[in-house]
Each structure stands twice: as structure tokens, then as C-alpha cells.
Motif scaffolding. Structure first.
Motif, short mmCIF file in Angstrom:
data_model
loop_
_atom_site.label_atom_id
_atom_site.label_comp_id
_atom_site.label_asym_id
_atom_site.label_seq_id
_atom_site.Cartn_x
_atom_site.Cartn_y
_atom_site.Cartn_z
N LEU A 123 -0.49 7.86 4.80
CA LEU A 123 -0.16 6.53 5.48
C LEU A 123 1.17 5.85 4.59
CD1 LEU A 123 -3.36 5.41 6.52
CD2 LEU A 123 -1.55 5.88 7.99
N LEU A 124 1.25 6.08 3.28
CA LEU A 124 2.09 5.43 2.54
C LEU A 124 3.40 6.26 2.54
CD1 LEU A 124 0.24 5.24 -0.92
CD2 LEU A 124 1.11 3.22 0.41
N LYS A 125 3.41 7.53 2.82
CA LYS A 125 4.65 8.31 3.08
C LYS A 125 5.45 7.60 4.45
CE LYS A 125 3.70 12.43 0.78
NZ LYS A 125 3.61 13.93 1.10
N GLU A 126 4.74 7.64 5.31
CA GLU A 126 4.85 7.24 6.90
C GLU A 126 5.47 5.80 6.74
OE1 GLU A 126 1.90 7.48 9.77
OE2 GLU A 126 1.48 9.57 9.21
N SER A 127 4.84 4.97 6.38
CA SER A 127 5.38 3.67 6.08
C SER A 127 6.69 3.42 5.27
CB SER A 127 4.30 2.51 5.25
OG SER A 127 2.96 2.55 6.02
N ILE A 128 6.77 4.31 4.14
CA ILE A 128 7.99 4.12 3.49
C ILE A 128 9.12 4.87 4.25
CG2 ILE A 128 9.11 4.87 1.27
CD1 ILE A 128 6.72 4.56 -0.13
N GLU A 144 9.51 4.84 7.58
CA GLU A 144 9.81 4.19 8.66
C GLU A 144 10.63 2.75 8.17
OE1 GLU A 144 6.23 2.91 10.52
OE2 GLU A 144 5.66 4.90 11.30
N HIS A 145 10.32 2.26 6.93
CA HIS A 145 11.09 1.21 6.38
C HIS A 145 12.48 1.57 5.79
CE1 HIS A 145 11.24 -2.76 4.96
NE2 HIS A 145 11.55 -2.47 3.69
N LEU A 185 7.07 -4.07 1.63
CA LEU A 185 5.62 -3.34 2.10
C LEU A 185 4.51 -4.07 1.34
CD1 LEU A 185 6.83 0.37 2.57
CD2 LEU A 185 6.75 -1.55 4.20
N THR A 232 5.17 3.10 -5.37
CA THR A 232 6.08 3.57 -4.35
C THR A 232 6.95 4.44 -5.07
OG1 THR A 232 7.17 1.53 -4.97
CG2 THR A 232 5.95 1.20 -3.06
#
Length: 125
Positions: free
Chosen positions: A52-57, A59-60, A77, A92
Motif C-alpha cells: 500500500l505504501l508503494k502504491e501510494s508513493i 501514484e503521488h 502523504l 518514505t
């Protein structure tokens, strides 16, 4: 020999339901329960959280085609972190490092600062 399979399965079942790191006796053997159900759930949670952290980063970063720095990613984030007031935003930074190593992000140095962006040609993935 056929009697060994049910006994082995029962033994494995007993090992998997033990909780936490402990020594148990299963059919006369001392077994350290390292891969019990509780630990497997914990590993699964950690793996899911990392994804989830990877996906969020990702996408950002994709929303910033010119690149974005670690501090901005952490701030945007709400993942800013420190250890006793030092070593800021290592959470991060570490995840970004994994993404760079996997080729999902590229690092660009601009002076003494590093910026991260999606590699050219992989925006369509």
C-alpha cells in the motif's frame, strides 16, 4: 507407511495453531513455534502495508511528472517520520529506495537534492 501422512498432517496442524514464539511438545518433539498462525498474519499485514505504501508513493509521484523529492512525498502523504528528532523521513526514503531498485522510479540529482519520477515509457502501465 500410510499411517505417517495423517500423523504428519496432525502434527503440522498443531504447530500452526500455536501462538507466538514458544516451545511446545508435539508428539514427543520439542518444537519452536516460529511460523504459527499469529506470525503468519503479522507477516501478511506487513507485506500488505508495504504494498500500500508503494502504491501510494507511485501514484503521488505519477502526479508530478517533473519529479518530486522525498520530503515533499512524506509531507504530502502525511508520512513524515523521525527517530528522536533526527533521521527524518526514513520511512518514505526506504520505500522509495525499493521502488528505485525495482525500476519503478528513477532518481534525478539536481544539485544536492534528489528528485524521483516515473521512468519514461512506463506511464502507460
Amino acid at each position: 507407511m500410510a499411517w505417517l501422512l495423517p500423523q504428519a498432517l496432525r502434527c503440522v496442524g498443531e504447530i500452526l495453531v500455536c501462538r507466538g514464539p514458544s516451545f511446545d511438545t508435539v508428539h514427543g518433539f520439542n518444537v519452536k513455534c516460529l511460523w504459527g498462525w499469529e506470525l503468519m498474519v503479522t507477516i501478511d499485514k506487513a507485506a500488505e502495508g508495504l504494498e500500500l505504501l508503494k502504491e501510494s508513493i507511485l501514484e503521488h509521484v505519477a502526479a508530478h511528472p517533473d519529479g518530486i523529492g522525498n520530503s515533499e512525498i512524506a509531507r504530502d502523504l502525511h508520512l513524515e517520520s523521525d527517530f528522536q528528532g533526527k533521521q527524518k523521513n526514513y520511512l518514505t526514503w526506504s520505500v522509495i529506495g525499493l521502488l528505485v531498485n525495482d525500476g519503478q522510479l528513477v532518481q534525478e540529482k539536481r544539485g544536492r537534492f534528489a528528485f524521483y519520477r516515473i521512468p519514461v515509457g512506463s506511464e502507460d502501465r
